[in-house]
Scaffold this active site. Structure first.
Site, PDB file in Angstrom:
ATOM      1  N   SER A  25       5.867  -5.434  -1.155  1.00 27.01           N
ATOM      2  CA  SER A  25       5.888  -4.030  -1.592  1.00 27.01           C
ATOM      3  C   SER A  25       6.204  -3.094  -0.406  1.00 27.01           C
ATOM      4  CB  SER A  25       4.569  -3.695  -2.276  1.00 27.01           C
ATOM      5  OG  SER A  25       4.632  -2.449  -2.916  1.00 27.01           O
ATOM      6  N   ALA A  26       5.270  -2.289   0.070  1.00 22.62           N
ATOM      7  CA  ALA A  26       5.534  -1.432   1.236  1.00 22.62           C
ATOM      8  C   ALA A  26       5.988  -2.277   2.436  1.00 22.62           C
ATOM      9  CB  ALA A  26       4.290  -0.628   1.590  1.00 22.62           C
ATOM     10  N   GLY A  85       0.874  -1.169   0.000  1.00 19.34           N
ATOM     11  CA  GLY A  85       0.000   0.000   0.000  1.00 19.34           C
ATOM     12  C   GLY A  85       0.906   1.213   0.000  1.00 19.34           C
ATOM     13  N   HIS A  88       8.835  -3.350  -6.884  1.00 13.70           N
ATOM     14  CA  HIS A  88       8.258  -2.971  -8.190  1.00 13.70           C
ATOM     15  C   HIS A  88       9.349  -2.417  -9.107  1.00 13.70           C
ATOM     16  CE1 HIS A  88       3.977  -3.140  -6.847  1.00 13.70           C
ATOM     17  NE2 HIS A  88       4.422  -2.636  -5.708  1.00 13.70           N
ATOM     18  N   GLU A 126       8.854  -7.014 -10.241  1.00 13.31           N
ATOM     19  CA  GLU A 126       7.582  -7.599  -9.788  1.00 13.31           C
ATOM     20  C   GLU A 126       7.609  -9.118  -9.996  1.00 13.31           C
ATOM     21  OE1 GLU A 126       4.481  -5.422 -11.783  1.00 13.31           O
ATOM     22  OE2 GLU A 126       4.617  -3.770 -10.344  1.00 13.31           O
TER      23      GLU A 126
END
Lengths: 222, 222
Positions: free
Chosen positions: A125-126, A92, A162, A198
């Site tokens: 991700s985050a 997020g 990413h 990714e």
């Protein structure tokens, strides 16, 4: 005491050609089984709607045979983390996630639980950014101001999730990812950065690091 | 006291189809002439090599008939800003720029010089971000930690420079610009955001705001 650290740091939960987390299913299942974890605590702080986000992750992971509980559903997050064998920190906004982890007094606690007590850390991700030494190499927009960019520090370097290779001859003049990472590497406090494409996963097993998943990674050094 | 504020807030210095700053030449020249400024102070703090960056800007703007001096070449930046009729804050990394402006005690000073005393402010990209109420909507990587995300506040809203429209069906799963701005708008402290496409200029003339240059802008509201 990194001897017992176990972490799976995913570039993203979504990857072209796969359903959500599908590319990481085997790694996640075998890491949870290795840690004899039947339950996974999901940390939804990187997004605004904790219930909706947790439901989404439950729908993917519970069919694999593990129970998923949102950290926000426990009356005391510190106690919950202390009692857990495995956590999954979802993606997020990295700034929102780190700020909330500080507010809940979880940054040092998660570091200790993973590095000294062997709690399994899965991040995406985050959730991968905050597992590293700092969030200086997130792609996210700084929508809130955290008290520090220093993060949990399960690994002592930076990750760019990413990660995307430079495309030549684009009309847009904003910096490419490589240019942004180069700006970071010019700073005094910078070190190594793993650019995880990714679908790539950095598997941390004690002192061993392995890039697994799909699509691979690029290592940037000063 | 916004009656006398004069600013040109450029999305970027480079725009497809134009040489550096070419699309903004007429606006820059007429704003400088209006302010009877023969000299422009260039603030190169968003990049690492102040001399190289200043030379690049000199090479573009001096042929237009205005002298360009790097702020870093003055012994006292505060005195230099106090004595100046016009400044140009260049692009690069917004976090590095804002941190340096705070270190040099220039944030409040530039606010006062522009809003109360009519100094012309020209900003591009990161230089545009720091002219707004805060840097919460920069696209840049947070390579350093500034003491605050609050910025100079010449305008009381946010700008997203290098704004790029969403492209459908891309394989990359990282957030689109619109998704990132939406995340910001969900925060309590957010307000309006102008997404300035590359080549767009927000012209601030007292209470009047005009989108000029090329390619236009998109207004985002809560």
């Amino acid at each position: 005491m990194k001897c017992c650290r176990q972490a799976l740091l995913l570039s993203s939960s979504n990857c072209d050609g796969y359903s959500m987390l599908e590319f990481a299913k085997n790694e996640i299942c075998s890491a949870l089984s290795k840690n004899t974890a039947k339950e996974l605590i999901f940390v939804p702080y990187a997004q605004k709607d904790y219930n909706a986000y947790t439901s989404k992750i439950k729908a993917v992971i519970e069919p694999w045979g593990f129970e998923v509980k949102g950290l926000h559903t426990f009356p005391d997050p510190v106690k919950a983390i202390n009692a857990s064998k495995a956590i999954f920190v979802g993606g997020g906004n990295t700034f929102l996630l780190l700020k909330t982890l500080y507010e809940q007094n979880l940054v040092d606690l998660i570091n200790k639980r993973v590095l000294e007590e062997g709690m399994l850390y899965i991040g995406s991700s985050a959730g991968t950014n905050v597992a590293t030494i700092s969030i200086h190499t997130t792609n996210d927009m700084p929508i809130v101001y955290p008290p520090s960019f220093n993060a949990i520090g399960i690994v002592k370097f930076n990750i760019n999730p990413h990660y995307i290779d430079t495309v030549e001859n684009v009309k847009h003049k904003g910096e490419t990812r490589d240019q942004r990472l180069q700006e970071f590497l010019e700073m005094e406090h910078s070190g190594r950065v793993f650019g995880l494409r990714e679908g790539a996963i950095l598997k941390v097993d004690g002192e061993k690091l392995l890039v697994t998943g799909v699509n691979g990674a690029v290592l940037f050094e000063k």
